[in-house]
Write an enzyme that holds these catalytic residues in place. Structure first.
Site, PDB file in Angstrom:
ATOM      1  N   ASP A  39     -20.826  -3.459  33.776  1.00  0.00           N
ATOM      2  CA  ASP A  39     -19.614  -3.303  34.584  1.00  0.00           C
ATOM      3  C   ASP A  39     -19.941  -2.461  35.818  1.00  0.00           C
ATOM      4  O   ASP A  39     -20.326  -1.303  35.692  1.00  0.00           O
ATOM      5  CB  ASP A  39     -18.548  -2.606  33.720  1.00  0.00           C
ATOM      6  CG  ASP A  39     -17.299  -2.275  34.512  1.00  0.00           C
ATOM      7  OD1 ASP A  39     -17.086  -2.911  35.571  1.00  0.00           O
ATOM      8  OD2 ASP A  39     -16.537  -1.391  34.076  1.00  0.00           O
ATOM      9  N   ASP A  43     -13.879  -0.989  35.615  1.00  0.00           N
ATOM     10  CA  ASP A  43     -12.627  -1.465  34.992  1.00  0.00           C
ATOM     11  C   ASP A  43     -12.812  -1.788  33.508  1.00  0.00           C
ATOM     12  O   ASP A  43     -11.887  -2.271  32.850  1.00  0.00           O
ATOM     13  CB  ASP A  43     -12.054  -2.673  35.748  1.00  0.00           C
ATOM     14  CG  ASP A  43     -12.917  -3.925  35.602  1.00  0.00           C
ATOM     15  OD1 ASP A  43     -14.007  -3.828  35.012  1.00  0.00           O
ATOM     16  OD2 ASP A  43     -12.493  -5.002  36.078  1.00  0.00           O
ATOM     17  N   ASP A  47     -19.197  -7.575  35.074  1.00  0.00           N
ATOM     18  CA  ASP A  47     -18.923  -8.406  36.246  1.00  0.00           C
ATOM     19  C   ASP A  47     -20.224  -8.873  36.896  1.00  0.00           C
ATOM     20  O   ASP A  47     -21.314  -8.484  36.478  1.00  0.00           O
ATOM     21  CB  ASP A  47     -18.032  -7.644  37.243  1.00  0.00           C
ATOM     22  CG  ASP A  47     -18.544  -6.235  37.496  1.00  0.00           C
ATOM     23  OD1 ASP A  47     -19.774  -6.090  37.666  1.00  0.00           O
ATOM     24  OD2 ASP A  47     -17.741  -5.279  37.492  1.00  0.00           O
ATOM     25  N   ASP A 116     -22.055 -22.469  32.610  1.00  0.00           N
ATOM     26  CA  ASP A 116     -21.361 -22.994  31.444  1.00  0.00           C
ATOM     27  C   ASP A 116     -20.365 -24.043  31.924  1.00  0.00           C
ATOM     28  O   ASP A 116     -19.616 -23.799  32.869  1.00  0.00           O
ATOM     29  CB  ASP A 116     -20.616 -21.855  30.733  1.00  0.00           C
ATOM     30  CG  ASP A 116     -20.699 -21.971  29.226  1.00  0.00           C
ATOM     31  OD1 ASP A 116     -20.350 -23.042  28.707  1.00  0.00           O
ATOM     32  OD2 ASP A 116     -21.110 -20.997  28.584  1.00  0.00           O
ATOM     33  N   ASP A 224     -20.213 -26.965  26.868  1.00  0.00           N
ATOM     34  CA  ASP A 224     -19.443 -26.490  25.729  1.00  0.00           C
ATOM     35  C   ASP A 224     -18.910 -27.663  24.889  1.00  0.00           C
ATOM     36  O   ASP A 224     -18.293 -28.587  25.447  1.00  0.00           O
ATOM     37  CB  ASP A 224     -18.262 -25.679  26.278  1.00  0.00           C
ATOM     38  CG  ASP A 224     -17.573 -24.840  25.230  1.00  0.00           C
ATOM     39  OD1 ASP A 224     -18.186 -23.887  24.736  1.00  0.00           O
ATOM     40  OD2 ASP A 224     -16.400 -25.145  24.909  1.00  0.00           O
ATOM     41  N   GLU A 282     -23.869 -28.282  23.834  1.00  0.00           N
ATOM     42  CA  GLU A 282     -23.533 -27.580  22.591  1.00  0.00           C
ATOM     43  C   GLU A 282     -22.847 -28.581  21.670  1.00  0.00           C
ATOM     44  O   GLU A 282     -21.841 -29.176  22.050  1.00  0.00           O
ATOM     45  CB  GLU A 282     -22.613 -26.400  22.867  1.00  0.00           C
ATOM     46  CG  GLU A 282     -22.418 -25.549  21.618  1.00  0.00           C
ATOM     47  CD  GLU A 282     -21.056 -24.880  21.525  1.00  0.00           C
ATOM     48  OE1 GLU A 282     -20.966 -23.858  20.842  1.00  0.00           O
ATOM     49  OE2 GLU A 282     -20.079 -25.375  22.123  1.00  0.00           O
ATOM     50  N   HIS A 354     -23.152 -15.847  21.854  1.00  0.00           N
ATOM     51  CA  HIS A 354     -21.909 -15.065  21.842  1.00  0.00           C
ATOM     52  C   HIS A 354     -20.965 -15.463  20.706  1.00  0.00           C
ATOM     53  O   HIS A 354     -19.916 -14.849  20.553  1.00  0.00           O
ATOM     54  CB  HIS A 354     -21.212 -15.232  23.191  1.00  0.00           C
ATOM     55  CG  HIS A 354     -20.774 -16.652  23.418  1.00  0.00           C
ATOM     56  ND1 HIS A 354     -21.673 -17.697  23.607  1.00  0.00           N
ATOM     57  CD2 HIS A 354     -19.551 -17.221  23.456  1.00  0.00           C
ATOM     58  CE1 HIS A 354     -21.010 -18.818  23.747  1.00  0.00           C
ATOM     59  NE2 HIS A 354     -19.716 -18.568  23.662  1.00  0.00           N
ATOM     60  N   ASP A 355     -21.287 -16.504  19.952  1.00  0.00           N
ATOM     61  CA  ASP A 355     -20.425 -16.945  18.846  1.00  0.00           C
ATOM     62  C   ASP A 355     -20.997 -16.571  17.479  1.00  0.00           C
ATOM     63  O   ASP A 355     -20.394 -16.897  16.449  1.00  0.00           O
ATOM     64  CB  ASP A 355     -20.284 -18.476  18.849  1.00  0.00           C
ATOM     65  CG  ASP A 355     -19.521 -19.003  20.053  1.00  0.00           C
ATOM     66  OD1 ASP A 355     -18.686 -18.263  20.601  1.00  0.00           O
ATOM     67  OD2 ASP A 355     -19.782 -20.160  20.428  1.00  0.00           O
TER      68      ASP A 355
HETATM   69  O1  TEU Z   1     -17.961 -22.886  20.614  1.00  0.00           O
HETATM   70  C1  TEU Z   1     -17.929 -24.009  19.810  1.00  0.00           C
HETATM   71  C2  TEU Z   1     -17.692 -23.854  18.340  1.00  0.00           C
HETATM   72  O2  TEU Z   1     -17.173 -24.756  17.754  1.00  0.00           O
HETATM   73  C3  TEU Z   1     -18.031 -22.668  17.554  1.00  0.00           C
HETATM   74  O3  TEU Z   1     -19.289 -22.191  17.764  1.00  0.00           O
HETATM   75  C4  TEU Z   1     -16.905 -21.688  17.694  1.00  0.00           C
HETATM   76  O4  TEU Z   1     -17.388 -20.540  18.289  1.00  0.00           O
HETATM   77  C5  TEU Z   1     -16.251 -21.283  16.412  1.00  0.00           C
HETATM   78  O5  TEU Z   1     -16.902 -20.153  15.940  1.00  0.00           O
HETATM   79  C6  TEU Z   1     -16.204 -22.267  15.311  1.00  0.00           C
HETATM   80  O6  TEU Z   1     -15.964 -21.572  14.104  1.00  0.00           O
HETATM   81  C7  TEU Z   1     -17.755 -23.031  21.982  1.00  0.00           C
HETATM   82  C8  TEU Z   1     -17.945 -21.694  22.674  1.00  0.00           C
HETATM   83  O7  TEU Z   1     -19.276 -21.293  22.544  1.00  0.00           O
HETATM   84  C9  TEU Z   1     -16.959 -20.720  22.101  1.00  0.00           C
HETATM   85  O8  TEU Z   1     -17.141 -19.418  22.590  1.00  0.00           O
HETATM   86  C10 TEU Z   1     -15.574 -21.221  22.435  1.00  0.00           C
HETATM   87  O9  TEU Z   1     -14.616 -20.417  21.806  1.00  0.00           O
HETATM   88  C11 TEU Z   1     -15.371 -22.667  21.990  1.00  0.00           C
HETATM   89  O10 TEU Z   1     -16.473 -23.510  22.295  1.00  0.00           O
HETATM   90  C12 TEU Z   1     -14.184 -23.248  22.698  1.00  0.00           C
HETATM   91  O11 TEU Z   1     -14.461 -23.377  24.062  1.00  0.00           O
END
Ligand code: TEU
Length: 590
Positions: A39, A43, A47, A116, A224, A282, A354-355
């Site tokens: 950041d 804030d 960024d 993305d 995505d 993805e 990130h997921d």
């Molecule tokens: O994620 C797709 C997805 O289906 C999973 O990985 C999701 O994060 C979820 O955990 C399923 O249990 C992509 C993005 O990477 C994610 O951050 C978004 O929330 C999602 O698509 C929707 O755009």
């Protein structure tokens, strides 16, 4: 072991690679999640200027490309994966001038940038949806997926949804809109309506927007949930799940027109410059056969896909019920992908994003063998055939987070799941303990730059608290320490770039049946490398591991004098080695 089973995990010879292989076949990528990276204006939210200030941290690792998670204008219902305007930068992150400055700063350091692309859905605040919702006859009337209530039922009434499908973020996948007396589909949150890819105007608008970004200098896209864009137009109900909703995936996972849409995108957007761009789709639930068709070097539509098989090995029915991943399952799965994509397809290689929870906490031992397990796992996967993707903080060994209670979570998926599970009678303590292990928020706490307040991420109040272990785990202490995880990643990436066998070599799994040893060979006709790791907690004596160690997580002279692998030890050896292990059950041979 039979000859057949040995060949099951062998990719075909690599000599078929064309001499002019695209740049991304030798590249290592690094994912930046902008909210949590750095950041610059206090804030509390990361960024673009913050990324520019910290670019050398990434460049010094030796990576070739940065994948930037969404920075577009968004109401942030799903942290930017709900886009309001594809051609505007969210003021939280900066503006288009900042974006142009980032693109040049990345280019100046000899790296590339992948944006993305979130086009399965938009935000419900996107002008296309606002218009679509207003009436059936509006200019964008058919840009989203609208269906009437079930015959004989009134819109909004329980059970009147057009199908029984559940959303990935809990509840129904349909939302009623009085303006049209119809439902719209949202596979994710109700603020993420799915675009109607059957509409040629939608497709043209998406391609125009992609071209606009390419003209600004970006080098490709991470797409995505791109395998969800084509829906079976019959919209049938799906099998009921424990949530009370139906599972509709068979009607949109790699749906009927997916290859047609992606081929059209490839033609319209990339044309004859396809090889110059990195496109990674993805694709939840994608099979290796499907992935091969998408990435076939002659007939495919994408450079590579993000597959989920190894991410789902610890799911006991659902992502909220987890068990440890066994090394045998990992070897079987990853080995299969190596073998089956080997000749004509291409792999992406990732442990985290990130997921997903943090890899050292999930697959390694963040407490007992933090350094060794983080480095052993990285070496194992990133020397496979394919393109590695490192997620921010992974190169520091960042770990899962000791979330106190539900108020510490920010992610819509986690928060909705908690409410849903409790409303269905779940025990809050158990639901919370599952969330601690699996929540996406584990990956989303701020980058740990230093021992300064909030780990040096912000001078303000961070949007999500930093992991309390930042005093021990941070970039400042690792960047110049040759014994750090960061320095190990540098050596690993540089090795990957230098050794032809690691780029072009074929892949053969070794010691396939051993429950803890992960070993394989990479070979070209003129060079070979053997990787051998102990992904367990007891030492293992492996015969055949003497020789030149070109990378290891136990410093010399350890490797020269020890014939057994310590817990979580990895060695990268020059040449093709014949390995065997004497185990409690007799010899396991390669
Ligand atoms: O994620 C797709 C997805 O289906 C999973 O990985 C999701 O994060 C979820 O955990 C399923 O249990 C992509 C993005 O990477 C994610 O951050 C978004 O929330 C999602 O698509 C929707 O755009």
């Amino acid at each position: 072991m039979s000859v057949d089973s040995r060949h099951a995990h062998q990719s075909p010879p690599a000599s078929k690679d064309p001499p002019d292989a695209p740049w991304w076949t030798t590249a290592v990528a690094y994912q930046v999640y902008p909210r949590s990276f750095a950041d610059s204006d206090g804030d509390g939210v990361g960024d673009i200027r913050g990324i520019i200030e910290h670019l050398d941290h990434i460049a010094e690792l030796g990576v070739d490309a940065i994948w930037l998670s969404p920075v577009y204008d968004s109401p942030h219902d799903d942290n930017g994966y709900d886009i309001r305007d594809y051609q505007r930068i969210d003021p939280l992150f900066g503006d288009l001038d900042d974006m142009d400055a980032l693109i040049s700063a990345i280019e100046d350091r000899g790296m590339r940038i992948i944006m993305d692309l979130v086009v399965n859905h938009t935000s419900d605040e996107h002008e296309w949806f606002v218009s679509s919702r207003s009436s059936r006859t509006s200019a964008h009337g058919d840009w989203y997926i609208w269906r009437d209530p079930r015959p004989g039922m009134r819109g909004g009434e329980p059970g009147a949804e057009p199908t029984n499908w559940g959303s990935f973020f809990s509840g129904s996948a349909w939302e009623y809109a009085r303006e049209r007396d119809q439902y719209y589909l949202h596979l994710y949150s109700r603020k993420q309506p799915d675009l109607n890819w059957e509409s040629v105007e939608v497709r043209r608008a998406v391609y125009r927007m992609m071209t606009w970004w390419l003209d600004r200098g970006v080098d490709g896209f991470r797409m995505d949930v791109i395998n969800f864009i084509s829906k079976d137009q019959r919209f049938p109900d799906g099998p009921l799940t424990t949530t009370g909703y139906g599972d509709g995936r068979q009607y949109f996972q790699c749906g009927p027109r997916i290859h047609e849409f992606l081929a059209e995108m490839q033609r319209e957007v990339f044309g004859d410059r396809t090889g110059a761009f990195l496109t990674v789709g993805e694709m939840p639930d994608v099979t290796v056969e499907q992935a091969r068709a998408f990435t076939d070097r002659h007939t495919g539509q994408l450079s590579m896909v993000f597959q989920f098989e190894h991410m789902d090995l610890d799911h006991e029915g659902s992502k909220w019920a987890v068990r440890p991943t066994s090394v045998l399952d990992l070897k079987k799965s990853l080995g299969q992908w190596q073998a089956d994509l080997g000749l004509d397809g291409w792999n992406s290689l990732y442990w985290s994003n990130h997921d997903q929870p943090r890899m050292v906490s999930r697959f390694g031992d963040a407490h007992g063998y933090w350094y060794s397990s983080a480095t052993a796992l990285a070496t194992c996967l990133y020397l496979h055939r394919g393109t590695p993707f490192i997620y921010q903080g992974e190169e520091l060994g960042m770990t899962n987070v000791p979330f106190k209670d539900i108020s510490s979570f920010r992610d819509i998926e986690s928060v909705n799941h908690y409410q849903d599970a409790i409303s269905r009678g779940g025990d809050p303590r158990l639901v919370l303990s599952a969330l601690r292990r699996t929540s996406r928020d584990n990956a989303r706490t701020p980058m740990q730059w230093s021992t300064a307040p909030h780990a040096g991420f912000t001078t303000g109040e961070p949007w999500v608290p930093v992991n309390p272990n930042f005093g021990r785990i941070n970039a400042q202490s690792q960047r110049h320490d040759p014994g750090s995880i960061y320095s190990f990643y540098k050596r690993l990436i540089s090795l990957r770039h230098q050794e032809p066998a690691l780029i072009d070599g074929d892949f053969s799994m070794l010691l396939e049946d051993h429950p803890h040893v992960y070993a394989y060979a990479r070979e070209t006709p003129t060079s070979a490398i053997t990787v051998v790791a102990n992904l367990g907690h007891v030492p293992v004596e492996v015969r055949g591991i003497d020789g030149e160690v070109i990378l290891g997580n136990h410093p010399e002279p350890w490797a020269a004098t020890h014939r057994s692998l310590a817990p979580w030890e990895v060695r990268v050896l020059r040449g093709r080695h014949t390995l065997s292990v004497r185990g409690a059950h007799g010899d396991v041979t390669p």
